[in-house]
Design an enzyme around this catalytic site. Structure first.
Site, PDB file in Angstrom:
ATOM      1  N   HIS A 177       0.795  -1.157  -0.024  1.00  0.00           N
ATOM      2  CA  HIS A 177       0.003   0.002  -0.034  1.00  0.00           C
ATOM      3  C   HIS A 177       0.833   1.306  -0.052  1.00  0.00           C
ATOM      4  CE1 HIS A 177      -2.877   2.812   2.259  1.00  0.00           C
ATOM      5  NE2 HIS A 177      -3.493   2.602   0.848  1.00  0.00           N
ATOM      6  N   ARG A 178       0.912   1.930  -0.949  1.00  0.00           N
ATOM      7  CA  ARG A 178       1.721   3.250  -1.314  1.00  0.00           C
ATOM      8  C   ARG A 178       3.057   3.039  -1.191  1.00  0.00           C
ATOM      9  NH1 ARG A 178      -1.645   7.102   2.408  1.00  0.00           N
ATOM     10  NH2 ARG A 178      -3.910   6.345   1.869  1.00  0.00           N
ATOM     11  N   GLU A 206       0.639  -0.939  -4.842  1.00  0.00           N
ATOM     12  CA  GLU A 206      -0.654   0.206  -4.789  1.00  0.00           C
ATOM     13  C   GLU A 206      -0.250   1.518  -4.960  1.00  0.00           C
ATOM     14  OE1 GLU A 206      -3.914   2.609  -3.447  1.00  0.00           O
ATOM     15  OE2 GLU A 206      -1.806   2.300  -2.599  1.00  0.00           O
ATOM     16  N   ASP A 211      -1.040   6.040  -5.836  1.00  0.00           N
ATOM     17  CA  ASP A 211      -2.197   6.860  -6.262  1.00  0.00           C
ATOM     18  C   ASP A 211      -1.539   7.911  -7.233  1.00  0.00           C
ATOM     19  OD1 ASP A 211      -3.896   6.226  -3.713  1.00  0.00           O
ATOM     20  OD2 ASP A 211      -2.179   6.594  -2.868  1.00  0.00           O
ATOM     21  N   HIS A 250      -0.821  10.711  -2.607  1.00  0.00           N
ATOM     22  CA  HIS A 250      -2.237  10.493  -2.382  1.00  0.00           C
ATOM     23  C   HIS A 250      -3.156  11.657  -1.873  1.00  0.00           C
ATOM     24  CE1 HIS A 250      -5.354   9.354   0.757  1.00  0.00           C
ATOM     25  NE2 HIS A 250      -5.209   8.304   0.371  1.00  0.00           N
ATOM     26  N   GLU A 270      -4.529   3.903  -8.384  1.00  0.00           N
ATOM     27  CA  GLU A 270      -5.762   4.169  -7.856  1.00  0.00           C
ATOM     28  C   GLU A 270      -5.744   5.717  -8.338  1.00  0.00           C
ATOM     29  OE1 GLU A 270      -7.872   5.970  -3.854  1.00  0.00           O
ATOM     30  OE2 GLU A 270      -6.451   4.598  -3.522  1.00  0.00           O
ATOM     31  N   LYS A 315      -6.893   9.254  -8.289  1.00  0.00           N
ATOM     32  CA  LYS A 315      -7.514  10.044  -7.009  1.00  0.00           C
ATOM     33  C   LYS A 315      -8.317  11.150  -7.701  1.00  0.00           C
ATOM     34  CE  LYS A 315      -6.705   9.772  -3.235  1.00  0.00           C
ATOM     35  NZ  LYS A 315      -7.223   9.522  -2.250  1.00  0.00           N
ATOM     36  N   ASP A 342       0.202  -2.356   4.347  1.00  0.00           N
ATOM     37  CA  ASP A 342       1.416  -1.436   4.646  1.00  0.00           C
ATOM     38  C   ASP A 342       2.389  -2.287   5.058  1.00  0.00           C
ATOM     39  OD1 ASP A 342      -0.156   1.035   4.413  1.00  0.00           O
ATOM     40  OD2 ASP A 342      -0.866   0.910   6.331  1.00  0.00           O
TER      41      ASP A 342
END
Length: 264
Positions: free
Chosen positions: A7-8, A34, A36, A49, A109, A111, A229
């Site tokens: 995640h990020r 992943e 953004d 993000h 993703e 945004k 994470d």
């Protein structure tokens, strides 16, 4: 087999959405990343993000009010630790140049549920096509109109609606927005919901799964992926899952959801 998406990037060990976090995720054994994406003032897809740059950089204001050159000069690491003071906001192109030769999956993703970025979908698709990443990428968003637009522009790349609450029969909603998979908040995935997704052959990649209890729950259900994470922890648990009998694996864990599933 459940894939592990960082995640990020490895965002508990490095500043989120930076190249340091992405490289650490690869080192930690993540199957995918992943991230953004938004657009700069001059229309460059950038990886960040928040709609504002205040939290994760030394700048202030909105992403959309800054050119890519201005954004790339900001310090995007010192807020996390001084040792990351050279980290900057990467462009999607820079990231794709790095990940393309690696055996990794990608979740982008979009945004654009707060700020409407004109042309974001087209620009992202163009870059994915240029780098040959279409077949390794799933595009997600809380803006489900954007996902429908993606499908109209390109019927090959996979899309997945992000959602946080308990949708009624979410597998039917996934079909309604012309998507092939779902990215729900992990807490919404009770056993009867997982069963519905399984019955309809729709892959599920819950976010953001950080506790061992929930990781084990989704491994047992055979979720397509988890977004976490802590990719290094997820990798260790997944390795254990494939070598330890299920009864032993769950022996010392919280049985709440496991037992509920067994009653169905």
């Amino acid at each position: 087999m459940t894939y592990i998406f960082a995640h990020r990037g490895s965002s508990k060990d490095c500043p989120e959405n930076t190249m340091a976090a992405f490289k650490k995720a690869f080192k930690d054994g993540a199957d995918g990343i992943e991230l953004d994406v938004q657009l700069s003032k001059d229309g460059i897809p950038v990886i960040i993000h928040d709609e504002k740059i205040d939290r994760t950089t030394n700048g202030k204001g909105y992403v959309v009010d800054n050119t890519y050159d201005e954004l790339s000069q900001l310090d995007a690491g010192s807020w996390f630790s001084k040792k990351f003071n050279k980290e900057s906001i990467p462009s999607l192109q820079l990231f794709l140049e790095w990940i393309t030769p690696l055996p990794m999956l990608l979740n982008i993703e979009l945004k654009n549920n707060i700020v409407e970025y004109n042309g974001l979908e087209e620009k992202v698709l163009q870059l994915l096509h240029h780098y040959g990443m279409m077949d390794r990428t799933v595009i997600s968003s809380f803006n489900h109109y954007s996902l429908v637009k993606i499908r109209r522009l390109n019927n090959y790349v996979q899309t997945a609606p992000l959602y946080s609450s308990g949708l009624f029969e979410p597998w039917e909603y996934v079909k309604a927005v012309c998507s092939q998979s779902a990215h729900p908040n992990y807490k919404s995935l009770h056993p009867y919901i997982m069963k519905g997704f399984k019955r309809n052959n729709i892959p599920v990649r819950p976010y953001t799964v950080n506790s061992q209890k929930w990781m084990k729950y989704f491994f047992e259900w055979g979720a397509e992926a988890i977004i976490t994470d802590y990719p290094i922890l997820a990798r260790e648990l997944l390795t254990a899952f494939h070598h330890i009998p299920r009864a032993d694996f769950f022996k010392n864990s919280d049985q709440t959801f496991y037992n509920e599933k067994e009653k169905l």
